[in-house]
Design an enzyme around this catalytic site. Structure first.
Site, PDB file in Angstrom:
ATOM      1  N   CYS A 270       0.784  -1.141   0.191  1.00 54.16           N
ATOM      2  CA  CYS A 270       0.172   0.281   0.096  1.00 54.16           C
ATOM      3  C   CYS A 270       0.959   1.212  -0.060  1.00 54.16           C
ATOM      4  CB  CYS A 270      -0.881   0.191   1.117  1.00 54.16           C
ATOM      5  SG  CYS A 270      -1.851  -1.572   1.038  1.00 54.16           S
TER       6      CYS A 270
HETATM    7  C1  UGA Z   1      -1.458   0.727   5.432  1.00 54.59           C
HETATM    8  C2  UGA Z   1      -2.161   1.486   6.372  1.00 54.59           C
HETATM    9  O1  UGA Z   1      -1.842   1.670   7.449  1.00 54.59           O
HETATM   10  C3  UGA Z   1      -3.742   1.210   6.360  1.00 54.59           C
HETATM   11  O2  UGA Z   1      -4.505   2.106   6.895  1.00 54.59           O
HETATM   12  C4  UGA Z   1      -4.287   1.008   4.903  1.00 54.59           C
HETATM   13  O3  UGA Z   1      -5.712   0.566   5.019  1.00 54.59           O
HETATM   14  C5  UGA Z   1      -3.399   0.017   4.153  1.00 54.59           C
HETATM   15  O4  UGA Z   1      -2.164   0.542   3.998  1.00 54.59           O
HETATM   16  C6  UGA Z   1      -4.145   0.050   2.837  1.00 54.59           C
HETATM   17  O5  UGA Z   1      -3.922   1.028   1.990  1.00 54.59           O
HETATM   18  O6  UGA Z   1      -4.457  -1.085   2.363  1.00 54.59           O
HETATM   19  P1  UGA Z   1      -0.171  -1.983   5.761  1.00 54.59           P
HETATM   20  O7  UGA Z   1       0.135  -1.623   4.501  1.00 54.59           O
HETATM   21  O8  UGA Z   1      -0.923  -2.991   6.198  1.00 54.59           O
HETATM   22  O9  UGA Z   1      -1.512  -0.787   6.064  1.00 54.59           O
HETATM   23  O10 UGA Z   1       1.032  -1.633   6.776  1.00 54.59           O
HETATM   24  P2  UGA Z   1       1.156  -0.612   7.859  1.00 54.59           P
HETATM   25  O11 UGA Z   1       1.128  -1.262   9.331  1.00 54.59           O
HETATM   26  O12 UGA Z   1       0.492   0.718   7.800  1.00 54.59           O
HETATM   27  O13 UGA Z   1       2.710  -0.625   7.887  1.00 54.59           O
HETATM   28  C7  UGA Z   1       3.345  -0.025   6.535  1.00 54.59           C
HETATM   29  C8  UGA Z   1       4.845  -0.007   6.682  1.00 54.59           C
HETATM   30  O14 UGA Z   1       5.338   0.922   7.348  1.00 54.59           O
HETATM   31  C9  UGA Z   1       5.490  -1.075   7.250  1.00 54.59           C
HETATM   32  O15 UGA Z   1       6.623  -1.446   6.260  1.00 54.59           O
HETATM   33  C10 UGA Z   1       6.012  -0.890   8.593  1.00 54.59           C
HETATM   34  O16 UGA Z   1       7.091  -1.595   9.096  1.00 54.59           O
HETATM   35  C11 UGA Z   1       6.391   0.713   8.240  1.00 54.59           C
HETATM   36  N1  UGA Z   1       6.215   1.417   9.606  1.00 54.59           N
HETATM   37  C12 UGA Z   1       4.952   1.643  10.399  1.00 54.59           C
HETATM   38  C13 UGA Z   1       7.588   2.105  10.069  1.00 54.59           C
HETATM   39  O17 UGA Z   1       8.333   1.997   9.529  1.00 54.59           O
HETATM   40  N2  UGA Z   1       7.343   2.700  11.131  1.00 54.59           N
HETATM   41  C14 UGA Z   1       6.092   2.912  11.888  1.00 54.59           C
HETATM   42  O18 UGA Z   1       6.163   3.792  13.012  1.00 54.59           O
HETATM   43  C15 UGA Z   1       5.147   2.244  11.304  1.00 54.59           C
END
Ligand code: UGA
Length: 444
Positions: A270
């Protein structure tokens, strides 16, 4: 009105989670897919994707309550269901824009079926699509193929999802808000009644606004991560621990500590895709979002931070280097755009012998990355390594201490997600370097 029947087109991650959750709310739900294997699995109460608690939920709603089933018959779904959610993929084109063809083809098929339907149907776009898609493309397509009119014969809604992999069921059941992009009041009322048991704000907006809200949410979070990653890289030159920075800044309620964890960059299906799509759209309209350009370029190189630190200390050519964690984040088996793969690719270029362990990737091979040797447990993966890089913050890695790295040839551990407790490495021969923590760089 009889209880609404829900149809879900596409049983990928968003479709299947949404379908199972609507069924759990008591709605009869039909899911459509073209893949027979997936259909059989769902009808046996088994999830074709890995998502926390989804197997249990499918078992309940498919086998016990018989509220959900999967089919390949679009006609049956469209005729039987009142509200039809489009949950199809919108893959990236080479220039970063998104490909709407799956949705457009589907809407042509649905339109042709609607032509013969007497009942009013509400079509809901849940897929992530750029502003303008529904108003300029989807609406015309349905009207053309059905020969029917929006508002009189059918309704159209944009209802983006905010589900995080790994906690999607919880996110569905406890949303911060529900966004409803609408044009006609009848379908607005129908979708509102579908969500009537939810206790959160419902925001009614235009199609374009609903589409933009989804992109702004993901782009903002991605930008927050790239911002803190750059700050962490700078902070390594000072006596700074990033946990203290995030606490000190995040307690300001305007900022919040969420999505402010520095590390090796964001991945998944995403954030990278959506930021790229919004950036590409901005260029198309001669209104370049330069901030998003920076978000993407920072994220492109952030995983390589681990390799910069490593190669400053050892020559990795012909050396065994171990990656702990392959999935783009914990509690998912998804490796799309995962930082681990960028790191593996670079290590391969440098001639390392690459091993990996991931709790969910046991006994699996990764296409195009056959040089990654995947071990069945972290002990085997670590043994005789020159360096270990922790890329994904799985719980299993959080309690590792210096004893766990005892059988390394050269005891260098890079904690790319700030999960290990440095105190457990004091007075040991293991050199622990935590991304965004200057103190550990100065040790040894
Ligand atoms: C993301 C959004 O958070 C959802 O709200 C959205 O619905 C979804 O995309 C989508 O568009 O379908 P997701 O891809 O499951 O969800 O993953 P996240 O939990 O948001 O994490 C994304 C990335 O950011 C991961 O690689 C995670 O490790 C990284 N991250 C997250 C960080 O590096 N630091 C943080 O503080 C948080």
């Amino acid at each position: 009105m009889d209880k609404i029947k829900v149809g879900i087109i596409g049983t990928g991650y968003v479709g299947l989670v949404s379908g199972a959750c609507f069924a759990n709310l008591g709605y009869e739900t039909i899911c459509l897919d073209v893949n027979e294997n997936k259909i059989n699995m769902i009808n046996n109460g088994i999830s074709p994707i890995y998502e926390h608690n989804l197997d249990e939920l499918l078992n309940k709603v498919v086998l016990k309550e018989k509220l959900l089933y999967a089919t390949n018959s679009r006609k049956k779904l469209v005729i039987d269901c009142d509200v039809i959610f489009i949950c199809l993929p919108t893959p990236s084109n080479a220039n970063g824009s998104i490909d709407l063809s799956f949705i457009l083809n589907e809407l042509k098929e649905i339109g042709s079926i609607l032509k013969t339907c007497k009942n009013y149907k509400t079509i809901v776009i849940k897929s992530t699509v750029i502003p303008g898609s529904t108003m300029n493309n989807f609406l015309n397509t349905i009207e053309k193929f059905s020969s029917k009119r929006l508002g009189d014969d059918f309704g159209l809604i944009v209802n983006p999802e905010f589900l995080m992999e790994g906690s999607a069921l919880n996110n569905f059941n406890n949303p911060d808000r529900i966004i409803i992009g609408y044009h006609d009041h009848r379908s607005k009322d129908i979708i509102t009644s579908l969500y009537n048991s939810f206790n959160c704000p419902i925001i009614y907006v235009t199609f374009d606004e609903a589409e933009m809200i989804k992109y702004v949410s993901n782009s903002f979070l991605a930008t927050k991560i790239s911002f803190i990653n750059e700050i962490a890289n700078l902070s390594e030159n000072f006596n700074i621990n990033m946990d203290h920075i995030v606490e000190g800044v995040g307690l300001d309620q305007r900022i919040s500590p969420n999505f402010f964890r520095s590390g090796l960059g964001f991945g998944g299906s995403c954030f990278p895709k959506d930021v790229n799509a919004l950036y590409s759209l901005s260029k198309q309209y001669d209104s370049e979002l330069t901030m998003l350009k920076a978000t993407l370029s920072i994220n492109d190189i952030q995983p390589l931070r681990a390799i910069d630190i490593l190669t400053d200390i050892i020559d990795v050519t012909d050396k065994k280097v171990t990656i702990l964690g392959l999935s783009f984040k914990p509690n998912t088996d998804d490796i799309r755009e995962a930082p681990s793969l960028k790191i593996a690719k670079e290590l391969h270029r440098l001639g390392s012998d690459i091993y990996a362990y991931d709790p969910i990737y046991v006994n699996k091979k990764i296409n195009n990355y056959d040089y990654i040797k995947i071990s069945n447990n972290y002990q085997d993966a670590i043994k005789n390594s020159y360096a270990v890089i922790i890329v994904t913050e799985w719980d299993e890695f959080k309690s590792l201490n210096s004893d766990d790295f005892e059988f390394m040839t050269h005891k260098l551990v890079i904690d790319g997600r700030r999960i290990l407790d440095p105190k457990l490495f004091d007075n040991s021969l293991v050199r622990l370097i935590t991304i965004g923590n200057s103190k550990n760089h100065q040790l040894n």
